[in-house]
Motif scaffolding. Structure first.
Motif, PDB file in Angstrom:
ATOM      1  N   GLU A 413      62.000  79.564 -14.309  1.00 25.31           N
ATOM      2  CA  GLU A 413      61.775  80.850 -13.642  1.00 25.31           C
ATOM      3  C   GLU A 413      60.439  80.882 -12.915  1.00 25.31           C
ATOM      4  OE1 GLU A 413      64.443  83.613 -16.673  1.00 25.31           O
ATOM      5  OE2 GLU A 413      62.415  82.992 -17.247  1.00 25.31           O
ATOM      6  N   MET A 414      59.419  80.232 -13.459  1.00 26.42           N
ATOM      7  CA  MET A 414      58.135  80.169 -12.752  1.00 26.42           C
ATOM      8  C   MET A 414      58.276  79.419 -11.431  1.00 26.42           C
ATOM      9  SD  MET A 414      55.245  79.608 -15.725  1.00 26.42           S
ATOM     10  CE  MET A 414      55.066  80.783 -17.078  1.00 26.42           C
ATOM     11  N   LEU A 415      59.033  78.316 -11.445  1.00 24.28           N
ATOM     12  CA  LEU A 415      59.242  77.564 -10.203  1.00 24.28           C
ATOM     13  C   LEU A 415      60.064  78.368  -9.208  1.00 24.28           C
ATOM     14  CD1 LEU A 415      59.844  73.784 -10.984  1.00 24.28           C
ATOM     15  CD2 LEU A 415      57.779  74.925 -10.182  1.00 24.28           C
ATOM     16  N   GLU A 416      61.064  79.096  -9.714  1.00 27.04           N
ATOM     17  CA  GLU A 416      61.880  79.920  -8.823  1.00 27.04           C
ATOM     18  C   GLU A 416      61.016  80.938  -8.086  1.00 27.04           C
ATOM     19  OE1 GLU A 416      65.660  83.049  -8.998  1.00 27.04           O
ATOM     20  OE2 GLU A 416      65.011  82.031 -10.834  1.00 27.04           O
ATOM     21  N   GLU A 417      60.103  81.580  -8.816  1.00 25.37           N
ATOM     22  CA  GLU A 417      59.190  82.547  -8.200  1.00 25.37           C
ATOM     23  C   GLU A 417      58.340  81.875  -7.118  1.00 25.37           C
ATOM     24  OE1 GLU A 417      57.058  86.397  -7.976  1.00 25.37           O
ATOM     25  OE2 GLU A 417      59.030  85.789  -8.726  1.00 25.37           O
ATOM     26  N   LEU A 418      57.847  80.679  -7.420  1.00 22.95           N
ATOM     27  CA  LEU A 418      57.039  79.944  -6.454  1.00 22.95           C
ATOM     28  C   LEU A 418      57.848  79.603  -5.215  1.00 22.95           C
ATOM     29  CD1 LEU A 418      54.449  78.359  -5.667  1.00 22.95           C
ATOM     30  CD2 LEU A 418      55.394  76.404  -6.908  1.00 22.95           C
ATOM     31  N   TYR A 419      59.077  79.100  -5.397  1.00 22.04           N
ATOM     32  CA  TYR A 419      59.914  78.709  -4.256  1.00 22.04           C
ATOM     33  C   TYR A 419      60.184  79.890  -3.334  1.00 22.04           C
ATOM     34  CZ  TYR A 419      61.067  74.480  -7.010  1.00 22.04           C
ATOM     35  OH  TYR A 419      61.031  73.316  -7.738  1.00 22.04           O
ATOM     36  N   TYR A 420      60.437  81.068  -3.923  1.00 18.92           N
ATOM     37  CA  TYR A 420      60.713  82.241  -3.093  1.00 18.92           C
ATOM     38  C   TYR A 420      59.484  82.640  -2.286  1.00 18.92           C
ATOM     39  CZ  TYR A 420      65.496  83.442  -4.421  1.00 18.92           C
ATOM     40  OH  TYR A 420      66.862  83.444  -4.556  1.00 18.92           O
ATOM     41  N   HIS A 421      58.316  82.552  -2.893  1.00 15.03           N
ATOM     42  CA  HIS A 421      57.086  82.870  -2.151  1.00 15.03           C
ATOM     43  C   HIS A 421      56.895  81.920  -0.973  1.00 15.03           C
ATOM     44  CE1 HIS A 421      54.862  86.161  -4.015  1.00 15.03           C
ATOM     45  NE2 HIS A 421      55.286  85.756  -5.201  1.00 15.03           N
ATOM     46  N   LEU A 422      57.220  80.664  -1.183  1.00 11.85           N
ATOM     47  CA  LEU A 422      57.056  79.663  -0.125  1.00 11.85           C
ATOM     48  C   LEU A 422      58.248  79.644   0.839  1.00 11.85           C
ATOM     49  CD1 LEU A 422      55.660  76.716  -2.296  1.00 11.85           C
ATOM     50  CD2 LEU A 422      54.366  78.149  -0.705  1.00 11.85           C
ATOM     51  N   LYS A 423      59.295  80.429   0.498  1.00 12.65           N
ATOM     52  CA  LYS A 423      60.529  80.514   1.295  1.00 12.65           C
ATOM     53  C   LYS A 423      61.254  79.158   1.372  1.00 12.65           C
ATOM     54  CE  LYS A 423      58.700  84.426   3.896  1.00 12.65           C
ATOM     55  NZ  LYS A 423      59.147  85.349   2.865  1.00 12.65           N
ATOM     56  N   ILE A 424      61.248  78.446   0.251  1.00 15.07           N
ATOM     57  CA  ILE A 424      61.921  77.136   0.205  1.00 15.07           C
ATOM     58  C   ILE A 424      62.970  77.112  -0.917  1.00 15.07           C
ATOM     59  CG2 ILE A 424      60.012  75.836   1.234  1.00 15.07           C
ATOM     60  CD1 ILE A 424      59.231  74.947  -1.631  1.00 15.07           C
ATOM     61  N   GLN A 425      63.437  78.306  -1.311  1.00 13.10           N
ATOM     62  CA  GLN A 425      64.404  78.348  -2.409  1.00 13.10           C
ATOM     63  C   GLN A 425      65.687  77.575  -2.076  1.00 13.10           C
ATOM     64  OE1 GLN A 425      63.277  80.918  -0.672  1.00 13.10           O
ATOM     65  NE2 GLN A 425      64.880  82.440  -0.227  1.00 13.10           N
ATOM     66  N   ASP A 426      66.136  77.644  -0.818  1.00 12.23           N
ATOM     67  CA  ASP A 426      67.360  76.929  -0.437  1.00 12.23           C
ATOM     68  C   ASP A 426      67.108  75.421  -0.358  1.00 12.23           C
ATOM     69  OD1 ASP A 426      68.650  79.347  -0.283  1.00 12.23           O
ATOM     70  OD2 ASP A 426      68.344  79.573   1.881  1.00 12.23           O
ATOM     71  N   LEU A 427      65.922  75.047   0.121  1.00 13.04           N
ATOM     72  CA  LEU A 427      65.561  73.628   0.194  1.00 13.04           C
ATOM     73  C   LEU A 427      65.538  72.993  -1.189  1.00 13.04           C
ATOM     74  CD1 LEU A 427      64.354  71.216   1.925  1.00 13.04           C
ATOM     75  CD2 LEU A 427      62.098  72.156   1.357  1.00 13.04           C
ATOM     76  N   MET A 428      65.036  73.745  -2.167  1.00  9.73           N
ATOM     77  CA  MET A 428      64.844  73.179  -3.509  1.00  9.73           C
ATOM     78  C   MET A 428      66.062  73.330  -4.422  1.00  9.73           C
ATOM     79  SD  MET A 428      61.969  71.773  -3.256  1.00  9.73           S
ATOM     80  CE  MET A 428      61.913  71.201  -4.954  1.00  9.73           C
ATOM     81  N   ALA A 429      67.029  74.193  -4.052  1.00 10.35           N
ATOM     82  CA  ALA A 429      68.187  74.441  -4.924  1.00 10.35           C
ATOM     83  C   ALA A 429      68.941  73.160  -5.296  1.00 10.35           C
ATOM     84  CB  ALA A 429      69.119  75.456  -4.278  1.00 10.35           C
ATOM     85  N   PRO A 430      69.206  72.239  -4.332  1.00  5.42           N
ATOM     86  CA  PRO A 430      69.931  71.015  -4.703  1.00  5.42           C
ATOM     87  C   PRO A 430      69.131  70.114  -5.664  1.00  5.42           C
ATOM     88  CG  PRO A 430      69.890  71.295  -2.311  1.00  5.42           C
ATOM     89  CD  PRO A 430      68.959  72.305  -2.887  1.00  5.42           C
ATOM     90  N   ILE A 431      67.822  70.135  -5.532  1.00 10.29           N
ATOM     91  CA  ILE A 431      66.970  69.310  -6.403  1.00 10.29           C
ATOM     92  C   ILE A 431      67.064  69.824  -7.831  1.00 10.29           C
ATOM     93  CG2 ILE A 431      64.669  68.301  -6.687  1.00 10.29           C
ATOM     94  CD1 ILE A 431      65.999  67.894  -3.865  1.00 10.29           C
ATOM     95  N   THR A 432      67.002  71.148  -7.950  1.00  6.90           N
ATOM     96  CA  THR A 432      67.123  71.771  -9.281  1.00  6.90           C
ATOM     97  C   THR A 432      68.505  71.507  -9.868  1.00  6.90           C
ATOM     98  OG1 THR A 432      65.590  73.500  -8.568  1.00  6.90           O
ATOM     99  CG2 THR A 432      66.883  73.937 -10.545  1.00  6.90           C
ATOM    100  N   ALA A 433      69.546  71.690  -9.041  1.00  7.38           N
ATOM    101  CA  ALA A 433      70.924  71.499  -9.518  1.00  7.38           C
ATOM    102  C   ALA A 433      71.162  70.065  -9.983  1.00  7.38           C
ATOM    103  CB  ALA A 433      71.903  71.872  -8.409  1.00  7.38           C
ATOM    104  N   ALA A 434      70.477  69.118  -9.343  1.00  6.84           N
ATOM    105  CA  ALA A 434      70.649  67.698  -9.700  1.00  6.84           C
ATOM    106  C   ALA A 434      69.835  67.312 -10.933  1.00  6.84           C
ATOM    107  CB  ALA A 434      70.266  66.818  -8.512  1.00  6.84           C
ATOM    108  N   GLY A 435      69.087  68.282 -11.500  1.00  3.86           N
ATOM    109  CA  GLY A 435      68.300  68.003 -12.705  1.00  3.86           C
ATOM    110  C   GLY A 435      67.129  67.076 -12.460  1.00  3.86           C
ATOM    111  N   LYS A 436      66.580  67.135 -11.245  1.00  2.00           N
ATOM    112  CA  LYS A 436      65.478  66.230 -10.904  1.00  2.00           C
ATOM    113  C   LYS A 436      64.104  66.864 -11.076  1.00  2.00           C
ATOM    114  CE  LYS A 436      67.940  63.228  -7.690  1.00  2.00           C
ATOM    115  NZ  LYS A 436      67.971  62.674  -6.315  1.00  2.00           N
ATOM    116  N   VAL A 437      64.080  68.010 -11.716  1.00  2.60           N
ATOM    117  CA  VAL A 437      62.790  68.698 -11.886  1.00  2.60           C
ATOM    118  C   VAL A 437      62.680  69.263 -13.294  1.00  2.60           C
ATOM    119  CG1 VAL A 437      63.748  70.808 -10.882  1.00  2.60           C
ATOM    120  CG2 VAL A 437      61.292  70.534 -10.981  1.00  2.60           C
ATOM    121  N   ASN A 438      61.486  69.201 -13.830  1.00  2.00           N
ATOM    122  CA  ASN A 438      61.166  69.835 -15.104  1.00  2.00           C
ATOM    123  C   ASN A 438      59.883  70.635 -14.899  1.00  2.00           C
ATOM    124  OD1 ASN A 438      61.065  70.580 -17.773  1.00  2.00           O
ATOM    125  ND2 ASN A 438      60.558  68.563 -18.578  1.00  2.00           N
ATOM    126  N   CYS A 439      59.699  71.677 -15.662  1.00  2.00           N
ATOM    127  CA  CYS A 439      58.475  72.470 -15.553  1.00  2.00           C
ATOM    128  C   CYS A 439      58.146  73.032 -16.923  1.00  2.00           C
ATOM    129  CB  CYS A 439      58.657  73.597 -14.539  1.00  2.00           C
ATOM    130  SG  CYS A 439      57.178  74.614 -14.310  1.00  2.00           S
TER     131      CYS A 439
END
Length: 530
Positions: A413-439
């Motif tokens: 959820e912290m990363l989601e908030e960051l992505y929305y501020h940077l307006k890259i939520q759509d860019l990062m969605a596939p990376i998150t879905a592929a399980g390539k990120v941890n926070c």
């Protein structure tokens, strides 16, 4: 306090309570300069890992964690002197100081995206200070610290000051709050006057090659172990007995949690790191928030509270640890098996990793900032793994996009908030879905405790008047004029303790005072009036 040549005894034992940078530095100076044999230096540490706040841990599968980042600068006279004696782990023919100098010559801080709003860069060429605010700024550097008492920053500046770009840069870079100590802000302004001109681009800020645990703590620990210094992990001191008379104060017995005692002989010494900014921290996960702990989980605060009742010269911990809601913030470390985020930030900011420094989202309810250090930030980090760190100063506010307070948020959820501020939520969605990120989020209840408004004497002297065999170390001991929340401050207290209690031919390194240089004064005056 008695300083005598006979204190340079080969049979003296020294017990260091706490293995943060102040304790480690003390051990180096005790062995190197005071003639204490390594085998007689005992570092007693409550945790199972050394380093205190100079930390960094993890791996790419479980996720990396850095609770915070320590910014350095060229005029950390005590700190760089200490590291000049410590061999680098990667090349023992080079000191950690020279390794760091070389690294900073290659990666120079020149932030081109220091403040963002609505996902876009703000022009920070002007600090936005009114003429009256500039006068308040200058006046603060010339009044005496004593005259300020325990005033807060908001007692000095008007409310509009806290909307200026100067304050947004200042508060996010140093973690000062409106309610922080005015006396501490004054120390920062005087101590770092030479950096004011380049503050908006993080000019003059230096970093270590890797995180501070791998770049600083591990090399010092190896150096000390080779000298025979004993690291006793999982050893928590819960009380100290003193023999207190009219003109002398002598530590006599250390009581440990496991019910054992260490009786101090007439040649023995104890150095205590009182208070800790990383005590009681808790790690969450990708799916779970971090928990906010308190004093009951703390070792150093509890011990300091206990001994402070025995003599007023031992300071007063209460202003520093009794207001967790004013001291806490939350940080997070993202581990990415993908370069999409880093590539985006590099193209957006114009900074390659290691040159940009802190990016602050000025319209974030949490006042969230993040930084991409030079990769790899850990020696065991694979080439296809990137990490970055971030934090929020207002964790009790709800997010702008995630309908939770930061303290209630998981790493995801912290990363989601960051992505929305940077307006890259759509860019990062596939990376998150592929399980390539941890926070991994971290709750830090005492992280801003050293900035709490205080009175003179709340921080004890490093060597209290009449002390014969003990000293206080670290961020909550008093080193006049120098700035807390820096590694320099901790090392300075180590020098003050060792060179004050032992007869050596060494003196504490003088503090660099840029206010004595007209060039920097003029540069700062021009900068705040831009």
């Amino acid at each position: 306090m008695e300083v005598a040549a006979e204190n340079n005894r080969k049979d003296s034992k020294v017990y260091l309570i706490g293995s943060g940078i102040a304790g480690l530095a003390s051990a180096v100076y005790l062995e190197k300069d005071a003639g204490i044999t390594g085998e007689n230096i005992h570092i007693l540490e409550k945790e199972m890992i050394a380093g205190g706040a100079t930390d960094g841990a993890g791996d790419q599968d479980q996720g990396y964690v850095v609770r915070g980042g320590r910014m350095h600068e060229m005029h950390y006279e005590c700190y760089w002197e200490l590291l000049s004696h410590i061999p680098s782990l990667e090349d023992p023919s080079v000191s950690v100081r020279d390794e760091s100098y070389e690294f900073n010559q290659r990666f120079v801080s020149n932030a081109q995206a220091r403040l963002l709003k609505d996902g876009q860069k703000l022009d920070v060429s002007s600090y936005g200070l009114s003429f009256d605010q500039q006068k308040d700024f200058i006046k603060l550097t010339y009044v005496s610290e004593k005259s300020l008492g325990n005033q807060r920053i908001e007692d000095w500046f008007d409310q509009a000051f806290f909307e200026t770009k100067f304050w947004l840069i200042w508060t996010s870079m140093f973690a000062f709050q409106k309610w922080s100590s005015l006396a501490e802000m004054r120390r920062y302004m005087k101590r770092f006057m030479h950096l004011v001109d380049g503050l908006h681009k993080l000019g003059g800020v230096m970093r270590t090659k890797y995180n501070q645990y791998d770049s600083v703590v591990r090399p010092i620990k190896k150096y000390l172990e080779e000298k025979g210094v004993k690291f006793e992990m999982g050893k928590e001191v819960v009380d100290i007995d003193f023999n207190l008379s009219a003109d002398k104060k002598t530590a006599t017995v250390l009581h440990l949690k496991d019910k054992t005692e260490i009786v101090l002989g007439k040649n023995d010494f104890v150095f205590f790191t009182n208070g800790s900014i990383t005590e009681s921290t808790d790690n969450g996960s990708w799916d779970t928030p971090a928990k906010l702990k308190g004093l009951e989980a703390s070792g150093s605060w509890t011990l300091w509270k206990k001994i402070a009742k025995k003599d007023k010269a031992f300071g007063n911990p209460n202003p520093f640890c009794d207001n967790i809601d004013l001291q806490k913030w939350y940080s997070f470390t993202a581990t990415m098996k993908d370069s999409t985020f880093q590539d985006y930030i590099e193209n957006f900011s114009g900074n390659v990793d290691g040159t940009g420094g802190l990016v602050t989202l000025t319209d974030s309810n949490w006042l969230m900032s993040f930084v991409i250090a030079r990769q790899p930030h850990f020696p065991n980090q694979a080439d296809d793994v990137n990490i970055f760190w971030g934090y929020g100063l207002y964790p009790d506010r709800k997010g702008n996009y995630v309908n939770k307070t930061m303290s209630q948020c998981s790493g995801a959820e912290m990363l989601e908030e960051l992505y929305y501020h940077l307006k890259i939520q759509d860019l990062m969605a596939p990376i998150t879905a592929a399980g390539k990120v941890n926070c991994i989020p971290v709750a830090m209840p005492f992280i801003d405790s050293l900035f709490m408004p205080r009175n003179r004497g709340d921080r004890p002297d490093v060597i209290p008047k009449g002390a014969t065999n003990f000293a206080f170390l670290g961020q909550f001991a008093e080193a006049p004029k120098d700035c807390v929340f820096t590694v320099e401050y901790s090392v300075r207290t180590a020098q003050m303790a060792v060179y004050g209690l032992f007869d050596t031919d060494h003196k504490v390194h003088p503090m660099y005072e840029s206010t004595h240089n007209p060039k920097y004064l003029l540069g700062a005056l021009k900068a705040i009036s831009r």
